[in-house]
Design an enzyme around this catalytic site. Structure first.
Site, PDB file in Angstrom:
ATOM      1  N   ASP A   9       0.872  -1.186   0.000  1.00  0.00           N
ATOM      2  CA  ASP A   9       0.000   0.000   0.000  1.00  0.00           C
ATOM      3  C   ASP A   9       0.902   1.228   0.000  1.00  0.00           C
ATOM      4  OD1 ASP A   9      -2.275   1.676   0.237  1.00  0.00           O
ATOM      5  OD2 ASP A   9      -2.041   1.763   2.412  1.00  0.00           O
ATOM      6  N   SER A  10       0.296   2.365  -0.282  1.00  0.00           N
ATOM      7  CA  SER A  10       1.035   3.625  -0.206  1.00  0.00           C
ATOM      8  C   SER A  10       1.467   3.917   1.227  1.00  0.00           C
ATOM      9  CB  SER A  10       0.143   4.761  -0.691  1.00  0.00           C
ATOM     10  OG  SER A  10      -0.979   4.880   0.165  1.00  0.00           O
ATOM     11  N   TYR A  41      -0.374   8.710  -2.171  1.00  0.00           N
ATOM     12  CA  TYR A  41      -0.349   8.511  -3.623  1.00  0.00           C
ATOM     13  C   TYR A  41      -1.461   9.335  -4.291  1.00  0.00           C
ATOM     14  CZ  TYR A  41       2.611   4.222  -3.560  1.00  0.00           C
ATOM     15  OH  TYR A  41       3.621   3.295  -3.435  1.00  0.00           O
ATOM     16  N   GLY A  42      -2.500   9.570  -3.507  1.00  0.00           N
ATOM     17  CA  GLY A  42      -3.721  10.165  -4.074  1.00  0.00           C
ATOM     18  C   GLY A  42      -3.518  11.484  -4.787  1.00  0.00           C
ATOM     19  N   CYS A  72      -4.324  -1.046  -2.217  1.00  0.00           N
ATOM     20  CA  CYS A  72      -4.432   0.405  -2.349  1.00  0.00           C
ATOM     21  C   CYS A  72      -5.332   0.691  -3.541  1.00  0.00           C
ATOM     22  CB  CYS A  72      -3.036   0.986  -2.575  1.00  0.00           C
ATOM     23  SG  CYS A  72      -2.996   2.755  -2.883  1.00  0.00           S
ATOM     24  N   THR A  74      -5.890   3.555  -4.924  1.00  0.00           N
ATOM     25  CA  THR A  74      -5.269   4.528  -5.826  1.00  0.00           C
ATOM     26  C   THR A  74      -4.268   3.836  -6.752  1.00  0.00           C
ATOM     27  OG1 THR A  74      -5.451   6.051  -3.961  1.00  0.00           O
ATOM     28  CG2 THR A  74      -4.195   6.803  -5.855  1.00  0.00           C
ATOM     29  N   CYS A 182     -10.794   3.746   0.000  1.00  0.00           N
ATOM     30  CA  CYS A 182      -9.368   3.888   0.306  1.00  0.00           C
ATOM     31  C   CYS A 182      -9.087   2.951   1.469  1.00  0.00           C
ATOM     32  CB  CYS A 182      -9.079   5.338   0.700  1.00  0.00           C
ATOM     33  SG  CYS A 182      -7.411   5.595   1.371  1.00  0.00           S
ATOM     34  N   THR A 183      -8.003   2.199   1.384  1.00  0.00           N
ATOM     35  CA  THR A 183      -7.760   1.179   2.406  1.00  0.00           C
ATOM     36  C   THR A 183      -7.330   1.764   3.752  1.00  0.00           C
ATOM     37  OG1 THR A 183      -5.514   0.862   1.550  1.00  0.00           O
ATOM     38  CG2 THR A 183      -7.223  -0.622   0.729  1.00  0.00           C
TER      39      THR A 183
HETATM   40  N1  DGL Z   1      -4.572   3.366   0.920  1.00  0.00           N
HETATM   41  C1  DGL Z   1      -4.550   4.165  -0.279  1.00  0.00           C
HETATM   42  C2  DGL Z   1      -5.796   3.886  -1.097  1.00  0.00           C
HETATM   43  O1  DGL Z   1      -6.428   2.874  -0.888  1.00  0.00           O
HETATM   44  C3  DGL Z   1      -4.285   5.586   0.073  1.00  0.00           C
HETATM   45  C4  DGL Z   1      -3.884   6.397  -1.101  1.00  0.00           C
HETATM   46  C5  DGL Z   1      -2.971   7.550  -0.821  1.00  0.00           C
HETATM   47  O2  DGL Z   1      -1.848   7.315  -0.400  1.00  0.00           O
HETATM   48  O3  DGL Z   1      -3.384   8.677  -1.100  1.00  0.00           O
HETATM   49  O4  DGL Z   1      -6.163   4.622  -1.969  1.00  0.00           O
END
Ligand code: DGL
Length: 262
Positions: A9-10, A41-42, A72, A74, A182-183
């Site tokens: 994940d991010s 990441y968003g 993730c 995103t 979003c996770t």
């Molecule tokens: N957990 C990421 C998701 O599901 C977060 C994205 C981010 O880092 O902005 O989108």
């Protein structure tokens, strides 16, 4: 096969998916990467999200993973096509659960809280067009939420205020389903429950992703054959290890948290 399931994940939010996977598949070994150094990441461009996703996948392959779970939304909505065309091993993604919300809504109004990167992606638009033709989808970008979670500020006043400002327009529009796209957001469910009227059901995709992971492992004959010894779980972050430790503190599955550069 005793090689681990690789999950990335991010940041720390993807542990909400890791928890579902380790609960459903207790004998599987896992490796989780929290790319907190590059979160969120968003806000990033599609190209940046693709190259970060490739970087994480390469690291998981180096760690001998047999399957990759992109925990993730995103990264999935922006990079999964590239990942699948680049690598031979199975790659599972996660998308906002619009479909079940669209099927069950009575008010014909569904809220989706997700990152800008997810809501503006082509994959999200396609999924939304496919399943939510006759309903109104109220999309809200959860600006700042991932940052606060990455800072270990889940129960802060800022979090409460931000969330309140995001869900109020949805409540006013009479949604009866809130999709968490979003996770990181499942960690906000206790706060959301206090804010939302009882008639609003919150849904996320964690359980569905865990089931899909099990299905793909089964059909590819990749399931762990040892069903006596519990899995070994290694979680790595390139950011602050204490935030990752804290978010997992009451999770019963035994695991280790370490920093790693990737
Ligand atoms: N957990 C990421 C998701 O599901 C977060 C994205 C981010 O880092 O902005 O989108």
């Amino acid at each position: 096969m005793n090689h681990p399931i690789g999950i990335f994940d991010s940041g720390v939010g993807g542990t909400s998916i890791w928890k579902e996977i380790t609960t459903l598949l207790p004998y599987e070994n896992t490796v989780f990467l929290a790319d907190s150094k590059y979160a969120p990441y968003g806000k990033r461009s599609k190209d940046e999200i693709i190259s970060l996703s490739i970087k994480n996948t390469e690291k998981l392959l180096e760690l001998n993973c047999k399957i990759i779970v992109v925990a993730c939304n995103t990264a999935t909505t922006n990079a999964i096509k590239t990942l699948r065309s680049t690598y031979d091993i199975p790659i599972i993604g996660i998308e906002p659960a619009i479909k079940p919300a669209a099927i069950h809504t009575k008010t014909k109004k569904v809220g989706v809280l997700a990152t800008k990167g997810t809501l503006s992606s082509q994959l999200f638009t396609e999924t939304s067009d496919l399943y939510a033709q006759n309903i109104e989808v109220i999309e809200v970008i959860g600006s700042g939420l991932v940052e606060l979670i990455e800072d270990g500020k889940i129960n802060s006043k800022e979090m409460y205020q931000l969330l309140h400002s995001y869900v109020t327009p949805m409540i006013q529009k009479n949604i009866d389903y809130l999709v968490l796209g979003c996770t990181h957001y499942p960690y906000l469910i206790p706060i959301l429950k206090k804010m939302l009227p009882d008639k609003i059901t919150i849904i996320d995709s964690g359980e569905a992703v865990a089931k899909q992971t099990k299905n793909i492992l089964t059909t590819n004959d990749l399931l762990q054959s040892d069903t006596i010894t519990l899995g070994v779980h290694k979680l790595y972050t390139n950011g602050n290890a204490s935030v990752l430790k804290d978010i997992l503190h009451n999770h019963a599955v035994k695991h280790t948290v370490n920093t790693l550069s990737f």
